[in-house]
Design a protein around this motif. Structure first.
Motif, PDB file in Angstrom:
ATOM      1  N   GLY A  56     -11.507  -8.997 -22.678  1.00  0.00           N
ATOM      2  CA  GLY A  56     -10.684  -8.408 -21.630  1.00  0.00           C
ATOM      3  C   GLY A  56      -9.502  -9.297 -21.310  1.00  0.00           C
ATOM      4  O   GLY A  56      -9.513 -10.496 -21.556  1.00  0.00           O
ATOM      5  N   ILE A  57      -8.480  -8.697 -20.795  1.00  0.00           N
ATOM      6  CA  ILE A  57      -7.263  -9.457 -20.490  1.00  0.00           C
ATOM      7  C   ILE A  57      -6.670  -8.907 -19.198  1.00  0.00           C
ATOM      8  O   ILE A  57      -6.736  -7.722 -18.931  1.00  0.00           O
ATOM      9  CB  ILE A  57      -6.258  -9.392 -21.662  1.00  0.00           C
ATOM     10  CG1 ILE A  57      -5.142 -10.408 -21.520  1.00  0.00           C
ATOM     11  CG2 ILE A  57      -5.703  -8.001 -21.866  1.00  0.00           C
ATOM     12  CD1 ILE A  57      -5.548 -11.808 -21.844  1.00  0.00           C
ATOM     13  N   THR A  58      -6.163  -9.791 -18.387  1.00  0.00           N
ATOM     14  CA  THR A  58      -5.470  -9.406 -17.156  1.00  0.00           C
ATOM     15  C   THR A  58      -4.044  -9.937 -17.244  1.00  0.00           C
ATOM     16  O   THR A  58      -3.746 -10.807 -18.068  1.00  0.00           O
ATOM     17  CB  THR A  58      -6.146 -10.005 -15.915  1.00  0.00           C
ATOM     18  OG1 THR A  58      -6.062 -11.440 -16.007  1.00  0.00           O
ATOM     19  CG2 THR A  58      -7.605  -9.573 -15.809  1.00  0.00           C
ATOM     20  N   LEU A  59      -3.190  -9.451 -16.389  1.00  0.00           N
ATOM     21  CA  LEU A  59      -1.817  -9.935 -16.373  1.00  0.00           C
ATOM     22  C   LEU A  59      -1.785 -11.427 -16.043  1.00  0.00           C
ATOM     23  O   LEU A  59      -1.029 -12.194 -16.647  1.00  0.00           O
ATOM     24  CB  LEU A  59      -0.991  -9.140 -15.354  1.00  0.00           C
ATOM     25  CG  LEU A  59       0.508  -9.368 -15.358  1.00  0.00           C
ATOM     26  CD1 LEU A  59       1.109  -9.083 -16.734  1.00  0.00           C
ATOM     27  CD2 LEU A  59       1.183  -8.515 -14.308  1.00  0.00           C
ATOM     28  N   GLU A  60      -2.633 -11.846 -15.130  1.00  0.00           N
ATOM     29  CA  GLU A  60      -2.691 -13.265 -14.771  1.00  0.00           C
ATOM     30  C   GLU A  60      -3.130 -14.120 -15.963  1.00  0.00           C
ATOM     31  O   GLU A  60      -2.532 -15.156 -16.257  1.00  0.00           O
ATOM     32  CB  GLU A  60      -3.652 -13.478 -13.597  1.00  0.00           C
ATOM     33  CG  GLU A  60      -3.746 -14.923 -13.158  1.00  0.00           C
ATOM     34  CD  GLU A  60      -4.708 -15.107 -11.990  1.00  0.00           C
ATOM     35  OE1 GLU A  60      -4.981 -16.276 -11.670  1.00  0.00           O
ATOM     36  OE2 GLU A  60      -5.184 -14.111 -11.414  1.00  0.00           O
ATOM     37  N   ARG A  61      -4.168 -13.655 -16.655  1.00  0.00           N
ATOM     38  CA  ARG A  61      -4.649 -14.413 -17.825  1.00  0.00           C
ATOM     39  C   ARG A  61      -3.609 -14.412 -18.941  1.00  0.00           C
ATOM     40  O   ARG A  61      -3.388 -15.425 -19.591  1.00  0.00           O
ATOM     41  CB  ARG A  61      -5.960 -13.803 -18.322  1.00  0.00           C
ATOM     42  CG  ARG A  61      -6.597 -14.578 -19.444  1.00  0.00           C
ATOM     43  CD  ARG A  61      -7.948 -14.006 -19.804  1.00  0.00           C
ATOM     44  NE  ARG A  61      -8.584 -14.784 -20.837  1.00  0.00           N
ATOM     45  CZ  ARG A  61      -9.600 -14.370 -21.562  1.00  0.00           C
ATOM     46  NH1 ARG A  61     -10.120 -13.180 -21.344  1.00  0.00           N
ATOM     47  NH2 ARG A  61     -10.116 -15.142 -22.498  1.00  0.00           N
TER      48      ARG A  61
END
Length: 95
Positions: A56-61
């Motif tokens: 999974g990926i977030t904008l922060e990561r």
């Protein structure tokens, strides 16, 4: 009752070709959803950054893979597009 059949052979072949092309060129792609803030990365992008595909990926990561100046430009670009601007930018990511 309505039944619909479609030949997915071409779609599958195109998806395989796309995956092979990304792998050979060492490029990946991503998409940001303005509705819910979700990010979608291609499998090759996960591979480039040595991340498991299911991580999974977030904008922060994702922002951590950009140098600080490019990260600021990324966030500014997202804000510009939210306001309706048409924007094209190339930003450097680091792995």
């Amino acid at each position: 009752m309505v039944t619909t059949f479609s030949d997915v052979t071409t779609i599958k072949r195109e998806a395989e070709l796309f995956a092979q092309t990304q792998s050979l060129a060492q490029i990946g792609g991503w998409e940001y959803s303005f509705g819910d803030g979700a990010l979608l990365w291609t499998a090759q992008l996960y591979a480039i950054f040595d991340l498991p595909g299911a991580s999974g990926i977030t904008l922060e990561r994702m922002g951590k893979f950009f140098p600080s100046d490019a990260r600021d430009q990324l966030l500014a670009t997202i804000a510009d597009v939210r306001r309706g601007a048409t924007v094209e930018r190339e930003l450097r990511m680091t792995s």
